[in-house]
Design an enzyme around this catalytic site. Structure first.
Site, PDB file in Angstrom:
ATOM      1  N   HIS A 122       0.764  -1.097   0.148  1.00  0.00           N
ATOM      2  CA  HIS A 122      -0.210  -0.010  -0.271  1.00  0.00           C
ATOM      3  C   HIS A 122       0.600   1.341   0.066  1.00  0.00           C
ATOM      4  O   HIS A 122       0.132   2.345   0.366  1.00  0.00           O
ATOM      5  CB  HIS A 122      -0.853   0.248   1.472  1.00  0.00           C
ATOM      6  CG  HIS A 122      -1.664  -1.000   1.364  1.00  0.00           C
ATOM      7  ND1 HIS A 122      -2.830  -1.233  -0.235  1.00  0.00           N
ATOM      8  CD2 HIS A 122      -2.796  -1.976   2.108  1.00  0.00           C
ATOM      9  CE1 HIS A 122      -3.881  -2.122   0.811  1.00  0.00           C
ATOM     10  NE2 HIS A 122      -3.306  -3.165   1.350  1.00  0.00           N
ATOM     11  N   ASP A 159      -3.953 -10.030  -2.022  1.00  0.00           N
ATOM     12  CA  ASP A 159      -3.744  -9.705  -0.922  1.00  0.00           C
ATOM     13  C   ASP A 159      -5.300  -9.206  -1.266  1.00  0.00           C
ATOM     14  O   ASP A 159      -5.866  -8.997  -2.236  1.00  0.00           O
ATOM     15  CB  ASP A 159      -2.926  -8.687  -0.284  1.00  0.00           C
ATOM     16  CG  ASP A 159      -3.516  -8.215   1.059  1.00  0.00           C
ATOM     17  OD1 ASP A 159      -2.876  -8.311   1.780  1.00  0.00           O
ATOM     18  OD2 ASP A 159      -4.505  -7.371   0.778  1.00  0.00           O
ATOM     19  N   HIS A 161      -6.636  -6.791  -0.471  1.00  0.00           N
ATOM     20  CA  HIS A 161      -6.700  -5.620  -0.009  1.00  0.00           C
ATOM     21  C   HIS A 161      -5.819  -5.118  -1.604  1.00  0.00           C
ATOM     22  O   HIS A 161      -4.789  -5.776  -1.894  1.00  0.00           O
ATOM     23  CB  HIS A 161      -6.433  -4.027   0.825  1.00  0.00           C
ATOM     24  CG  HIS A 161      -7.548  -4.569   2.163  1.00  0.00           C
ATOM     25  ND1 HIS A 161      -6.601  -5.671   2.871  1.00  0.00           N
ATOM     26  CD2 HIS A 161      -8.340  -4.586   2.363  1.00  0.00           C
ATOM     27  CE1 HIS A 161      -7.485  -5.856   4.335  1.00  0.00           C
ATOM     28  NE2 HIS A 161      -8.747  -5.010   3.364  1.00  0.00           N
ATOM     29  N   ASP A 243      -5.221 -12.719   3.703  1.00  0.00           N
ATOM     30  CA  ASP A 243      -6.445 -11.792   4.328  1.00  0.00           C
ATOM     31  C   ASP A 243      -7.943 -12.250   3.374  1.00  0.00           C
ATOM     32  O   ASP A 243      -8.613 -11.566   3.532  1.00  0.00           O
ATOM     33  CB  ASP A 243      -6.723 -11.106   4.170  1.00  0.00           C
ATOM     34  CG  ASP A 243      -5.208  -9.850   3.398  1.00  0.00           C
ATOM     35  OD1 ASP A 243      -5.119 -10.728   2.477  1.00  0.00           O
ATOM     36  OD2 ASP A 243      -5.105  -8.277   4.029  1.00  0.00           O
TER      37      ASP A 243
END
Length: 308
Positions: A122, A159, A161, A243
């Site tokens: 990120h 991931d 996200h 996740d």
């Protein structure tokens, strides 16, 4: 050949406030799960400033160094914190990924997994966010391109996200293909199919909430693996976030540990087909401790099988 496991105790010194999902126990659980496996264990080195500057400007590095607290915590945004050990931990993440790339490209090992934290995907060019300080996977890709002279490197990010930082850091890099699958809608709100990179070098594959591992497998079989075959990378870098697991508290995808095993097995098979098996994987998210441990172990077991 062997599979390398790169980690360092410094990654346990990045401490977050009580109740924060990105906590020391994450890495402890991963390392405990990997302890029985026959891996080539390597100490992740500290990276140099020049390594970080492959993707981030000096002004950004200076700001983080100035913000580093001498005690307690410094809050960068609503999600992202620094403690006195945070920059050394993040430098081990970058240094470990660079060392892993070197080992794989030099033929010392068949593939590698970096069990380090904080995560990195990120972190944008000049912005720390989403628990992340440095764009580890993007820096590793830049290292392979600039210092090893590769012509094509692919980053695959599964991931839950969206890897907005990796996308930002490699947006203008026509030698890099960035493929990401992520739940949508979900923080950080990026990752739409219309985001394609400056050279059509970004492929975003949003997955709806409550979708399953079967849905993921179809997307990877019909979109991801064909795109990798068209691009023919000389190295595959994996942002391995766990996740999307059905037990994870921060999202709503329903993948099982077997789904993560399938994904690792098939990414390794594509790497074997396209680039002599050369693959470097680095830990990103995953916030249910048992699910994270189980899925990480399954992931690395498949890397180990592929390298034999």
């Amino acid at each position: 050949m062997a599979t390398a496991l790169l980690t360092h105790a410094d990654c346990l010194t990045h401490v977050t406030p009580d109740g924060h999902p990105e906590r020391v126990a994450r890495l402890e659980h991963v390392l405990h799960a990997l302890e029985p496996l026959d891996l080539h264990r390597v100490t992740a080195p500290l990276c140099e400033d020049a390594d970080i500057l492959l993707a981030h400007p000096q002004s950004y590095l200076d700001r983080l160094e100035e913000a580093l607290p001498h005690k307690s915590f410094h809050q960068i945004d609503g999600d992202t914190w620094m403690s006195p050990g945070s920059l050394n931990a993040a430098r081990r993440c970058v240094g470990g990924a660079i060392r892993a790339v070197d080992m794989v490209l030099d033929g010392e090992v068949g593939n590698a997994f970096c069990a380090t934290r904080p995560p990195g995907h990120h972190a944008e060019t000049s912005t720390a966010m989403g628990f992340c300080l440095f764009g580890t996977a993007a820096i590793a890709a830049k290292h392979a391109l600039e210092r090893h002279g590769l012509s094509r490197v692919a980053v695959v990010d599964f991931d839950v996200h969206h890897g907005n930082g990796t996308q930002d850091l490699l947006w203008d890099e026509k030698r890099a293909l960035v493929i990401t699958s992520q739940q949508m809608p979900l923080w950080p709100g990026t990752g739409a199919p219309s985001e394609k990179g400056a050279y059509d070098n970004v492929l975003n594959l949003p997955l709806p909430p409550e979708s399953t591992g079967a849905d993921m497998r179809l997307v990877y079989e019909t979109r991801v693996f064909p795109r990798l075959r068209d691009f023919r990378p000389e190295l595959i870098i994996v942002s391995a976030g766990f996740d999307a697991h059905q037990d994870d508290p921060l999202a709503m995808l329903n993948w099982s540990t077997d789904d993560f095993r399938w994904l690792a097995q098939n990414l390794c098979a594509v790497a074997a087909e396209l680039c002599e098996g050369r693959l470097v994987s680095t830990l990103e998210g995953g916030y249910d401790l048992q699910a994270l441990a189980d899925a990480s172990k399954a992931h690395v077991e498949e890397l180990r099988k592929a390298s034999q």
